[in-house]
Design an enzyme around this catalytic site. Sequence first.
Site, PDB file in Angstrom:
ATOM      1  N   ASP A   1      39.127  38.772  44.055  1.00  0.00           N
ATOM      2  CA  ASP A   1      39.077  38.174  42.727  1.00  0.00           C
ATOM      3  C   ASP A   1      37.810  37.334  42.592  1.00  0.00           C
ATOM      4  OD1 ASP A   1      39.564  35.796  44.099  1.00  0.00           O
ATOM      5  OD2 ASP A   1      41.653  35.666  43.466  1.00  0.00           O
ATOM      6  N   LEU A   2      37.713  36.604  41.540  1.00  0.00           N
ATOM      7  CA  LEU A   2      36.529  35.803  41.254  1.00  0.00           C
ATOM      8  C   LEU A   2      36.209  34.808  42.376  1.00  0.00           C
ATOM      9  CD1 LEU A   2      34.356  35.202  39.124  1.00  0.00           C
ATOM     10  CD2 LEU A   2      35.926  33.568  38.096  1.00  0.00           C
TER      11      LEU A   2
END
Length: 149
Positions: free
Chosen positions: A29-30
């Site tokens: 994810d980010l």
Amino acid sequence: MEPEDLPRRGRFVGREHRFPVRVFFEDTDLSGVVYHANFLRYMERARSDMLAMAGIDQRQAWGAGQGVYVVADLSIRYRRSAKLDDDLLVVTTLKKVATATVTIHQRVMLDGEILTDATVLAAFVQSGGGRPKRQPREWLTIFEGLLEE
């Protein structure tokens, strides 16, 4: 096709199935860690590989209208994150076998440390109808031979 060109497969060590997974950029994810739902994907791949290696042909059973496995219940605990390029190992053991279900324990590990721990209840259901149905006898025999002692 050369053996090294084939997708990664797991293996049995005694009654325990071990399935290697490498973390790719798309899994993160980010924040740069594996998105939590991807652990479920890793475990699904490991369960499918375990069944195939044990001699259970889910595709043939589905095509013949025998039935299919579905996740009926899942309990999961996330302990620690995984990151890009980590080489993970999904360890799967069978805990209990019943007429229409099998209880499966799975751990996603990194260097011997448990990152994620889950218990999955897989139910065998009718093709198209979704109603529970008796697992094929041959499969029950295979599962009984793989039950963790």
